[in-house]
Design a protein around this motif. Structure first.
Motif, PDB file in Angstrom:
ATOM      1  N   THR A  35       0.841  -1.189   0.000  1.00 47.77           N
ATOM      2  CA  THR A  35       0.000   0.000   0.000  1.00 47.77           C
ATOM      3  C   THR A  35       0.876   1.238   0.000  1.00 47.77           C
ATOM      4  OG1 THR A  35      -1.712  -1.166   1.236  1.00 47.77           O
ATOM      5  CG2 THR A  35      -1.842   1.242   1.173  1.00 47.77           C
ATOM      6  N   PRO A  38      -1.209   7.578   0.387  1.00 49.08           N
ATOM      7  CA  PRO A  38      -2.227   8.251  -0.433  1.00 49.08           C
ATOM      8  C   PRO A  38      -1.658   9.507  -1.077  1.00 49.08           C
ATOM      9  CG  PRO A  38      -3.133   7.592   1.677  1.00 49.08           C
ATOM     10  CD  PRO A  38      -1.641   7.381   1.758  1.00 49.08           C
ATOM     11  N   ILE A  46      -8.489  14.356  -4.508  1.00 49.44           N
ATOM     12  CA  ILE A  46      -8.933  13.107  -3.904  1.00 49.44           C
ATOM     13  C   ILE A  46      -7.713  12.290  -3.499  1.00 49.44           C
ATOM     14  CG2 ILE A  46     -11.085  12.986  -5.231  1.00 49.44           C
ATOM     15  CD1 ILE A  46      -9.712  10.925  -7.040  1.00 49.44           C
ATOM     16  N   VAL A  48      -5.521   9.043  -3.309  1.00 51.34           N
ATOM     17  CA  VAL A  48      -5.400   7.862  -4.163  1.00 51.34           C
ATOM     18  C   VAL A  48      -4.527   6.841  -3.467  1.00 51.34           C
ATOM     19  CG1 VAL A  48      -4.639   6.971  -6.391  1.00 51.34           C
ATOM     20  CG2 VAL A  48      -5.670   9.242  -6.254  1.00 51.34           C
ATOM     21  N   ASN A  49      -5.090   5.688  -3.216  1.00 53.94           N
ATOM     22  CA  ASN A  49      -4.366   4.623  -2.543  1.00 53.94           C
ATOM     23  C   ASN A  49      -4.113   3.487  -3.518  1.00 53.94           C
ATOM     24  OD1 ASN A  49      -3.297   3.848   0.072  1.00 53.94           O
ATOM     25  ND2 ASN A  49      -4.747   2.161  -0.032  1.00 53.94           N
ATOM     26  N   TYR A  58      -4.395  -2.103  -7.930  1.00 51.91           N
ATOM     27  CA  TYR A  58      -5.680  -1.433  -7.698  1.00 51.91           C
ATOM     28  C   TYR A  58      -5.414   0.008  -7.279  1.00 51.91           C
ATOM     29  CZ  TYR A  58      -7.436  -6.235  -7.401  1.00 51.91           C
ATOM     30  OH  TYR A  58      -7.737  -7.547  -7.656  1.00 51.91           O
ATOM     31  N   ALA A  59      -6.204   0.919  -7.803  1.00 52.09           N
ATOM     32  CA  ALA A  59      -6.186   2.316  -7.380  1.00 52.09           C
ATOM     33  C   ALA A  59      -7.546   2.610  -6.771  1.00 52.09           C
ATOM     34  CB  ALA A  59      -5.922   3.246  -8.563  1.00 52.09           C
ATOM     35  N   ASN A  60      -7.561   2.856  -5.467  1.00 54.43           N
ATOM     36  CA  ASN A  60      -8.822   3.049  -4.742  1.00 54.43           C
ATOM     37  C   ASN A  60      -9.818   1.938  -5.039  1.00 54.43           C
ATOM     38  OD1 ASN A  60      -7.611   5.354  -3.860  1.00 54.43           O
ATOM     39  ND2 ASN A  60      -9.164   6.771  -4.614  1.00 54.43           N
ATOM     40  N   GLY A  61      -9.299   0.722  -5.142  1.00 51.20           N
ATOM     41  CA  GLY A  61     -10.142  -0.438  -5.362  1.00 51.20           C
ATOM     42  C   GLY A  61     -10.464  -0.736  -6.814  1.00 51.20           C
ATOM     43  N   LYS A 207     -17.857   4.417  -9.438  1.00 50.91           N
ATOM     44  CA  LYS A 207     -16.937   5.545  -9.673  1.00 50.91           C
ATOM     45  C   LYS A 207     -17.100   6.108 -11.091  1.00 50.91           C
ATOM     46  CE  LYS A 207     -13.366   4.133  -6.365  1.00 50.91           C
ATOM     47  NZ  LYS A 207     -14.169   3.066  -5.735  1.00 50.91           N
ATOM     48  N   PHE A 222      -6.427   8.914 -11.449  1.00 52.07           N
ATOM     49  CA  PHE A 222      -5.727   8.367 -10.294  1.00 52.07           C
ATOM     50  C   PHE A 222      -4.271   8.823 -10.206  1.00 52.07           C
ATOM     51  CE2 PHE A 222      -9.077   4.983 -10.697  1.00 52.07           C
ATOM     52  CZ  PHE A 222      -9.702   5.255  -9.498  1.00 52.07           C
TER      53      PHE A 222
END
Length: 225
Positions: A35, A38, A46, A48-49, A58-61, A207, A222
């Protein structure tokens, strides 16, 4: 340095660390999760994780695959049920408006994409093929979250002229309501790495509306570009 390169670098560093260990080699698949801190994307402000789980980014899931971020060769999820439900509903609603959509392409395995890509390279050369076809492991179709659509009545399939059909003119402004975005946008070729593809839709679920309204590609949205 691009964030996508940091992701790949992180994976490589993990692999090198494992190889340098004095412990016996582990033969079974090892789950790897990383991870990143952010990030604040200035246009939208926003967080972004980014996570890499089992070789999938994955970017924000939202699952991300592009020219720099790959999928594992053995990733084989088939077409996702929520995608089938979404495009079926969109096609039915379009039919109620007198439109005729056709599903041209859905899920593609790594091996099938390799066959397609190699045929294109043999026919047109690698430089040309790379503008409209993904290398195996880099295709959104392998995610089970992407579809190619066409206009049945006009027989416009996988051509930029699909942009001028009634089907596209309706779809471009409502696809997000069904969870889809147009993935390879006009004027964004230098960011996505691919030619404009009005027929290629990517499912991103809830999204989709925010991404659609931003006018940005996934890479831009992202902060991966």
């Amino acid at each position: 340095m691009k964030l996508s390169k940091l992701i790949i670098a992180g994976l490589l560093m993990s692999a090198l660390t494992a190889c340098s260990s004095e412990e016996p080699a582990v033969t079974e698949a090892v789950n790897y999760t990383k991870t990143y801190e952010p990030l604040t994307f200035s246009n939208l402000d926003i967080p972004v994780n980014i996570e890499v789980i089992d070789g999938i980014t994955y970017a924000n899931g939202v699952l991300i695959v592009n020219k720099e971020i790959p999928l594992p060769e053995d990733y084989n999820p088939e077409m996702q049920p929520e995608v089938i439900e979404a495009y079926t509903q969109m096609f039915e609603d379009g039919a109620a408006e007198g439109l005729n959509f056709e599903l041209v392409s859905g899920f593609r395995s790594y091996d099938y994409q390799a066959e397609l890509y190699n045929n294109y390279v043999s026919r047109d050369g690698k430089e040309a093929a790379d503008r409209y076809s993904a290398e195996p492991g880099h295709s959104e179709h392998q995610t089970g979250l992407a579809i190619d659509v066409g206009s049945y009545d006009s027989a416009v399939l996988l051509q930029t002229s699909f942009e001028y059909t009634p089907e596209f003119q309706w779809m471009k402004d409502v696809a997000h309501e069904y969870g889809f975005i147009i993935r390879y946008m006009k004027g964004k070729e230098d960011i996505t790495g691919y030619m404009y593809e009005p027929w290629h839709l990517r499912y991103v679920g809830d999204k989709a509306t925010e991404i659609y309204e931003s006018g940005l590609t996934l890479e831009e949205y992202f902060g991966l570009n």
